[in-house]
Design an enzyme around this catalytic site. Structure first.
Site: not given
Ligand code: GLU
Ligand code: ZN
Length: 489
Positions: A258, A254-256
């Site tokens: 990167g 996920s975005k978390r």
């Protein structure tokens, strides 16, 4: 049997790593089997539809060099199938299911459905979802609703007993109780729009899809789709649900972790061949050792049997490594062409191609992504500001000592270069001066590097000097000495 597979994204957001991996696996499987790879735009959800997402989809596939095979697009023989252009087909088939007694009209208002939901919640009922109120309406009841002008939805009659199962090439047999399948899901909305399930199943059948390769998160839809195929009397394609893509921490990517949007990787300066190569190895391997594959090689070598059952891990560091490798495979000329857009954004004067080629040759070994070039080249186009003087001082060295070291270095460098000494000789003298001053080698090299390039991270020292030119380098070290001196006083 000719293999026919599809990538069927919904244009609701940017293409990300997981989606692109699905596309690549489908594409490579089709090519390796001399089959067809079909692109289908699943844009039935008008509320979440985004034109930017569609542009991004086409741009991403083009950038990666993934070509789809067929589809009736306006104005050309090639192009994707677009579900919003096929609504009449879905409506026709949904109505046929009603005629055949496999589906039925439901006239329930949103208010009634909400009431049912609340009651189920309050009663903490096991049973969740639509209460099948309209499943057995008499024709009089139906007529009464019609006369009120209510436009019905069409719902599938899901069997209340028994089980539904399907075979997954990777996961084996997957079985669900019919009572766990969503109770009579809507197939056609009251405005005539199909839901995902209806359009997806009809299209896979009509497009003669042989294998459905999609993300594992779609497994829960599997039994419902099988029930739909049965209701239509169609044979279902084979299923191959792809294991998830995880970050190194074992969590779903996920975005978390990167950036996950392909557009962002592209912007940062990842090469399409590097991304394509690396993403193909997330959950697939050829023989467990070989890592480098061109697109053409994967089009030959890909096979379903070698997809891993375990989730694939997306390692950003490994992608960086691949990208560096692919950058180094480029000729200086090719690489400079790729770097130009990044350099052009800075507004620096770029007319001296010879100098830029020299820069490219020197920078090539140090680039992880193309956008790194601006940081590495800045010293050539901008005078350093040295706002933070502490970067002159290597670890364990005080600023006054750094100043002294830089003065010495200046003298050695000037003398050495004027006398045309070998680079290694000058380096030795610099190292010796560090000894004399009682500091580590870096106690001399770091202030020198910072003076010339403005940064502790730079191209190799002598390459930087060569690029900048002798006089310019000398003047810059003088400037740095002045700035340092002022700072110490
Ligand atoms: N439109 C679905 C998606 O966005 C397709 C799922 C499938 O491949 O069946 O992932
Ligand atoms: Zn109803």
């Amino acid at each position: 049997m000719q293999v026919r597979v599809r990538y069927a994204p919904s244009p609701t957001g940017l293409q990300h790593i997981g989606g692109i991996r699905t596309a690549l696996f489908n594409y490579f499987f089709a090519r390796s089997q001399k089959g067809s790879f079909i692109l289908r735009i699943e844009d039935t959800d008008q509320e979440r539809y985004s034109p930017e997402a569609l542009d991004d989809l086409y741009a991403t596939l083009k950038w990666l060099g993934i070509e789809y095979d067929e589809g009736p697009i306006k104005g050309g023989p090639f192009g994707p199938y677009v579900q919003s252009e096929r609504f009449d087909i879905y409506e026709k088939y949904a109505k046929k299911l009603v005629e055949d007694g496999k589906a039925y009209y439901c006239y329930c208002s949103p208010e009634r459905l909400e009431k049912v939901r609340k009651e189920q919640q309050e009663a903490k009922s096991q049973y969740q979802g639509y209460d099948r109120h309209c499943r057995n309406l008499s024709s009089e009841e139906r007529l009464a609703y019609e006369e009120q002008g209510i436009r019905p939805v069409i719902r599938l009659k899901v069997p209340t007993e028994g089980k539904t199962s399907f075979e997954d090439i990777l996961m084996g047999r997957i079985t669900r109780r019919n009572s766990d399948v969503s109770p009579d899901p809507v197939l056609l909305k009251s405005d005539g729009f199909p839901t995902y399930h209806l359009a997806n199943v009809i299209d896979d059948h009509m497009m003669e899809i042989t294998h459905i390769m999609r993300a594992q998160e779609w497994i829960p839809s599997g039994p419902l789709h099988i029930l739909l195929y049965e209701a239509f009397g169609w044979e279902s394609p084979k299923y191959c649900h792809l294991p998830m893509v995880m970050g190194k921490d074992g969590q779903k990517l996920s975005k978390r972790h990167g950036s996950t949007a392909v557009a962002e990787f592209r912007k940062e300066g990842y090469l399409p061949e590097a991304l394509l190569n690396y993403v193909s190895l997330v959950g697939w391997s050829y023989d467990g050792t070989r890592e480098f594959f061109t697109k053409e090689e994967l089009e030959e070598l890909f096979s379903l049997e070698k997809i891993n059952k375990a989730p694939g891990v997306f390692d950003y560091k490994k992608l960086d490594w691949f990208n560096g490798q692919y950058i180094r495979m480029k000729s200086d000329e090719e690489l400079l062409d790729l770097l130009m857009p990044y350099l052009a954004e800075t507004g620096w004067p770029l007319s001296d191609r010879g100098k830029l080629l020299h820069l490219t040759a020197v920078a090539k070994e140090r680039l992880k992504v193309l956008s790194d070039i601006t940081g590495l080249a800045r010293f050539l186009f901008e005078e350093p500001a040295w706002k933070d003087l502490s970067i002159f001082a290597a670890k364990g060295v005080e600023l006054p000592a750094a100043h002294t070291a830089l003065e010495r270095a200046y003298a050695i460098l000037r003398g050495g270069l004027e006398a045309n000494k070998e680079q290694s000789m000058i380096e030795e003298e610099l190292a010796q001066s560090a000894k004399d001053l009682g500091v580590k080698v870096n106690g001399v090299f770091q202030p020198l590097r910072v003076a010339i390039t403005g940064s502790t991270v730079s191209l190799p020292l002598f390459d930087s000097i060569e690029l900048l030119g002798f006089e310019h380098t000398m003047n810059r070290i003088q400037d740095a000495l002045n700035v340092l001196k002022k700072g110490i006083e």
